[in-house]
Design an enzyme around this catalytic site. Sequence first.
Site, mmCIF file in Angstrom:
data_model
loop_
_atom_site.group_PDB
_atom_site.id
_atom_site.type_symbol
_atom_site.label_atom_id
_atom_site.label_comp_id
_atom_site.label_asym_id
_atom_site.label_seq_id
_atom_site.Cartn_x
_atom_site.Cartn_y
_atom_site.Cartn_z
ATOM 1 C CG ASP A 30 -56.193 12.319 -26.220
ATOM 2 O OD1 ASP A 30 -56.134 12.097 -25.002
ATOM 3 O OD2 ASP A 30 -56.669 13.358 -26.699
ATOM 4 N N GLY A 31 -57.356 9.626 -25.068
ATOM 5 C CA GLY A 31 -58.707 9.153 -24.746
ATOM 6 C C GLY A 31 -58.740 7.982 -23.778
ATOM 7 C CG ASN A 75 -48.646 13.648 -20.239
ATOM 8 O OD1 ASN A 75 -48.372 12.793 -21.081
ATOM 9 N ND2 ASN A 75 -49.688 14.472 -20.416
ATOM 10 C CG HIS A 123 -53.180 5.859 -18.640
ATOM 11 N ND1 HIS A 123 -53.429 6.680 -19.713
ATOM 12 C CD2 HIS A 123 -53.317 6.644 -17.531
ATOM 13 C CE1 HIS A 123 -53.695 7.910 -19.280
ATOM 14 N NE2 HIS A 123 -53.644 7.914 -17.966
ATOM 15 N N GLY A 152 -58.272 8.051 -20.515
ATOM 16 C CA GLY A 152 -59.009 8.437 -19.313
ATOM 17 C C GLY A 152 -60.509 8.348 -19.544
HETATM 18 C C1 FPP Z 1 -53.716 10.614 -23.138
HETATM 19 O O1 FPP Z 1 -54.969 10.104 -22.720
HETATM 20 C C2 FPP Z 1 -52.727 9.613 -22.945
HETATM 21 C C3 FPP Z 1 -51.615 9.751 -22.180
HETATM 22 C C4 FPP Z 1 -51.302 10.973 -21.435
HETATM 23 C C5 FPP Z 1 -50.658 8.697 -22.013
HETATM 24 C C6 FPP Z 1 -50.642 7.630 -23.057
HETATM 25 C C7 FPP Z 1 -50.073 6.464 -22.406
HETATM 26 C C8 FPP Z 1 -50.387 5.184 -22.608
HETATM 27 C C9 FPP Z 1 -51.279 4.684 -23.662
HETATM 28 C C10 FPP Z 1 -49.852 4.154 -21.724
HETATM 29 C C11 FPP Z 1 -48.388 4.198 -21.549
HETATM 30 C C12 FPP Z 1 -47.715 3.740 -22.752
HETATM 31 C C13 FPP Z 1 -46.970 2.666 -22.836
HETATM 32 C C14 FPP Z 1 -46.398 2.329 -24.137
HETATM 33 C C15 FPP Z 1 -46.671 1.796 -21.685
HETATM 34 P P1 FPP Z 1 -55.730 10.876 -21.578
HETATM 35 O O2 FPP Z 1 -55.415 10.254 -20.288
HETATM 36 O O3 FPP Z 1 -55.407 12.332 -21.630
HETATM 37 O O4 FPP Z 1 -57.210 10.614 -21.957
HETATM 38 P P2 FPP Z 1 -58.428 11.606 -21.687
HETATM 39 O O5 FPP Z 1 -58.209 12.781 -22.594
HETATM 40 O O6 FPP Z 1 -59.606 10.786 -22.061
HETATM 41 O O7 FPP Z 1 -58.403 11.962 -20.241
#
Ligand code: FPP
Length: 250
Positions: free
Chosen positions: A32-33, A80, A49, A35
């Site tokens: 997480d985190g 998602n 990401h 974004g």
């Molecule tokens: C949450 O962070 C993360 C996700 C929804 C996706 C996680 C995906 C990856 C790390 C990349 C894809 C993975 C691979 C293995 C190719 P967020 O976007 O919700 O962060 P935020 O809370 O700061 O907005």
Amino acid sequence: MFIDLKKRRLHKRLVREIDPNNLPKHVGIIMDGNGRWAQKRGLPRSAGHRAGAQNLKTITEFAGEMGIRYITAYAFSTENWKRPKEEVDALMQLLLDYLRDKNQLAGKNVSIRVIGDRSALSDEINREIDVIEDYTKDRDGMVLYLAINYGGRQEIARAVNQLCREACDGTIEPGQISEQMISERVYTNDVPEADLIIRPSGELRLSNFLLWQSAYSEFWFSDICWPDFSTKDFTQAILDYQNRNRRFGG
Ligand code: FPP
């Protein structure tokens, strides 16, 4: 330079404190985190990401060297899809690129498997999942489970549906369904339950991740955004885990 050296020494000292006989067998990671990490740098969320996907390689490699056997990483949840189409498309492209990089983690002998509902994923992604799972199946160092279109509730509902079909076929007794029988029908049926679940970025929730497998997991939270979550943070999480008193209700 001097600070870097000091940090490295501290990290090495931490690693030496780890008890190799008390490692978590299975670590779940909520990445997480991404974004927020990107936002802070004035970058698009997709850049966060991408940095997160890169960090997964670093942490998996490091965990493998430490002797951890299973990692499950939450890459895309069943919820998602609600994100803007642009972000979903970017995540799908990133997953595709990640899966296509068949030789990644080869030196570390990591086998890659995917869990989740694959029916909603594109044919292209499904094909690449088959290819990478087959290509890495004989690597026996550690297993990286990528949870893609994964939801803990979906996983349990799927197991229940399977049990219902078996009851209709007469292969099991409807009133005799046990916890063990459910455990045998979740995606991670050949893996120990999650000993430790790590969630960086300041949120204190499970977000539908490994619901069945986390009944007695230890949780480790931190404010660091996933792309910045370092091998030192991972080491600290393992050390904290080793200082917990796991009683399993006993
Ligand atoms: C949450 O962070 C993360 C996700 C929804 C996706 C996680 C995906 C990856 C790390 C990349 C894809 C993975 C691979 C293995 C190719 P967020 O976007 O919700 O962060 P935020 O809370 O700061 O907005």
